[in-house]
Design a protein around this motif. Sequence first.
Motif, mmCIF file in Angstrom:
data_model
loop_
_atom_site.group_PDB
_atom_site.id
_atom_site.type_symbol
_atom_site.label_atom_id
_atom_site.label_comp_id
_atom_site.label_asym_id
_atom_site.label_seq_id
_atom_site.Cartn_x
_atom_site.Cartn_y
_atom_site.Cartn_z
ATOM 1 N N ALA B 5 6.845 20.600 -10.685
ATOM 2 C CA ALA B 5 5.897 21.706 -10.830
ATOM 3 C C ALA B 5 5.384 21.766 -12.257
ATOM 4 O O ALA B 5 6.167 21.645 -13.221
ATOM 5 C CB ALA B 5 6.572 23.023 -10.465
ATOM 6 N N GLN B 6 4.065 21.931 -12.396
ATOM 7 C CA GLN B 6 3.462 22.063 -13.705
ATOM 8 C C GLN B 6 2.507 23.234 -13.701
ATOM 9 O O GLN B 6 1.863 23.539 -12.696
ATOM 10 C CB GLN B 6 2.659 20.809 -14.083
ATOM 11 C CG GLN B 6 3.493 19.621 -14.477
ATOM 12 C CD GLN B 6 2.642 18.516 -15.062
ATOM 13 O OE1 GLN B 6 2.464 17.455 -14.454
ATOM 14 N NE2 GLN B 6 2.103 18.747 -16.250
ATOM 15 N N PHE B 21 2.238 23.916 -22.309
ATOM 16 C CA PHE B 21 2.315 23.485 -20.912
ATOM 17 C C PHE B 21 3.774 23.590 -20.475
ATOM 18 O O PHE B 21 4.693 23.348 -21.254
ATOM 19 C CB PHE B 21 1.851 22.027 -20.746
ATOM 20 C CG PHE B 21 0.572 21.700 -21.443
ATOM 21 C CD1 PHE B 21 0.501 20.633 -22.327
ATOM 22 C CD2 PHE B 21 -0.573 22.451 -21.221
ATOM 23 C CE1 PHE B 21 -0.677 20.317 -22.966
ATOM 24 C CE2 PHE B 21 -1.755 22.145 -21.868
ATOM 25 C CZ PHE B 21 -1.803 21.072 -22.746
ATOM 26 N N TRP B 22 3.939 23.888 -19.200
ATOM 27 C CA TRP B 22 5.287 24.052 -18.657
ATOM 28 C C TRP B 22 5.542 23.078 -17.512
ATOM 29 O O TRP B 22 4.621 22.752 -16.749
ATOM 30 C CB TRP B 22 5.440 25.494 -18.172
ATOM 31 C CG TRP B 22 6.719 25.785 -17.464
ATOM 32 C CD1 TRP B 22 7.925 26.082 -18.018
ATOM 33 C CD2 TRP B 22 6.918 25.820 -16.044
ATOM 34 N NE1 TRP B 22 8.860 26.300 -17.043
ATOM 35 C CE2 TRP B 22 8.267 26.133 -15.805
ATOM 36 C CE3 TRP B 22 6.080 25.598 -14.946
ATOM 37 C CZ2 TRP B 22 8.806 26.248 -14.546
ATOM 38 C CZ3 TRP B 22 6.608 25.707 -13.678
ATOM 39 C CH2 TRP B 22 7.961 26.033 -13.488
ATOM 40 N N LEU B 91 0.676 14.980 -18.051
ATOM 41 C CA LEU B 91 1.475 14.780 -16.852
ATOM 42 C C LEU B 91 2.951 14.886 -17.177
ATOM 43 O O LEU B 91 3.429 14.299 -18.140
ATOM 44 C CB LEU B 91 1.208 13.390 -16.259
ATOM 45 C CG LEU B 91 -0.188 13.134 -15.710
ATOM 46 C CD1 LEU B 91 -0.456 11.632 -15.626
ATOM 47 C CD2 LEU B 91 -0.336 13.764 -14.337
ATOM 48 N N CYS B 92 3.658 15.619 -16.352
ATOM 49 C CA CYS B 92 5.112 15.671 -16.443
ATOM 50 C C CYS B 92 5.681 14.867 -15.280
ATOM 51 O O CYS B 92 5.137 14.884 -14.168
ATOM 52 C CB CYS B 92 5.590 17.115 -16.369
ATOM 53 S SG CYS B 92 7.384 17.308 -16.450
ATOM 54 N N PHE B 106 8.776 10.624 -10.191
ATOM 55 C CA PHE B 106 7.740 11.422 -9.531
ATOM 56 C C PHE B 106 6.987 12.234 -10.574
ATOM 57 O O PHE B 106 7.583 12.777 -11.493
ATOM 58 C CB PHE B 106 8.361 12.360 -8.492
ATOM 59 C CG PHE B 106 9.036 11.624 -7.369
ATOM 60 C CD1 PHE B 106 10.386 11.310 -7.449
ATOM 61 C CD2 PHE B 106 8.331 11.241 -6.243
ATOM 62 C CE1 PHE B 106 11.023 10.625 -6.428
ATOM 63 C CE2 PHE B 106 8.958 10.559 -5.211
ATOM 64 C CZ PHE B 106 10.302 10.245 -5.305
ATOM 65 N N PHE B 107 5.678 12.352 -10.353
ATOM 66 C CA PHE B 107 4.817 13.083 -11.271
ATOM 67 C C PHE B 107 4.425 14.443 -10.705
ATOM 68 O O PHE B 107 4.290 14.599 -9.480
ATOM 69 C CB PHE B 107 3.528 12.296 -11.531
ATOM 70 C CG PHE B 107 3.694 11.138 -12.461
ATOM 71 C CD1 PHE B 107 4.147 9.912 -11.988
ATOM 72 C CD2 PHE B 107 3.381 11.260 -13.805
ATOM 73 C CE1 PHE B 107 4.295 8.836 -12.849
ATOM 74 C CE2 PHE B 107 3.524 10.190 -14.677
ATOM 75 C CZ PHE B 107 3.981 8.980 -14.202
ATOM 76 N N GLY B 108 4.200 15.383 -11.619
ATOM 77 C CA GLY B 108 3.557 16.630 -11.250
ATOM 78 C C GLY B 108 2.048 16.433 -11.184
ATOM 79 O O GLY B 108 1.536 15.346 -11.484
ATOM 80 N N SER B 109 1.341 17.479 -10.804
ATOM 81 C CA SER B 109 -0.114 17.397 -10.646
ATOM 82 C C SER B 109 -0.857 17.348 -11.970
ATOM 83 O O SER B 109 -2.038 17.023 -12.011
ATOM 84 C CB SER B 109 -0.616 18.589 -9.839
ATOM 85 O OG SER B 109 -0.028 18.599 -8.562
#
Lengths: 112, 116
Positions: B5-6, B21-22, B91-92, B106-109
């Motif tokens: 989640a971002q 950014f979180w 990207l996180c 896996f990447f967040g959006s």
Amino acid sequence: RKEVEQDPGPFNVPEGATVAFNCTYSNSASQSFFWYRQDCRKEPKLLMSVYSSGNEDGRFTAQLNRASQYISLLIRDSKLSDSATYLCVVNIRAGNNRKLIWGLGTSLAVNP
Amino acid sequence: EAGVAQSPRYKIIEKRQSVAFWCNPISGHATLYWYQQILGQGPKLLIQFQNNGVVDDSQLPKDRFSAERLKGVDSTLKIQPAKLEDSAVYLCASSLDLSGLFENMFFGSGTQLSVL
């Protein structure tokens, strides 16, 4: 020479075509390899890990050639939904750590 | 299974402003990454955490960028002050990375940042 190089394309192919992407890497100590797919304005998603023996997943085939230091991705029977950017990713050892090196991506457009 | 989640999804700021950014990784993933992706380029690693320790921050512009992962779970990335060239998608990603081979990442959006 860049650590990971890809032909940026774009590759424009008709539906049903077979298309191949190559990716070369410069670090002979590279340990693992991946192809990621990235749709426009979306995050990268793992498409395939690339193993020494080569691997196949449906219409997608990935191969590794350590001697020539390249990996390839073959897409058979292209679908419209295959249109995306394909990113080549290489895991290299950097000192005591490992890090991923990303290519710039190859853009594919599959046309009706 | 919940993904990475971002937030926020988009952010527009003026140069010299600050932004944060979180990221909340997938539960149980010890390794967390922040990437910067400029349009037309591949992702560039800014910082990698293993639990709450920094593994690699060699490409983080430390004069303006900072990141933390205090409890080894979620993370924040801050830019202060922002420059025009910071416009990018941030990207996180997270992974179990038990083997050190970057499997199962896996990447967040992402957060799309525009600096005006």
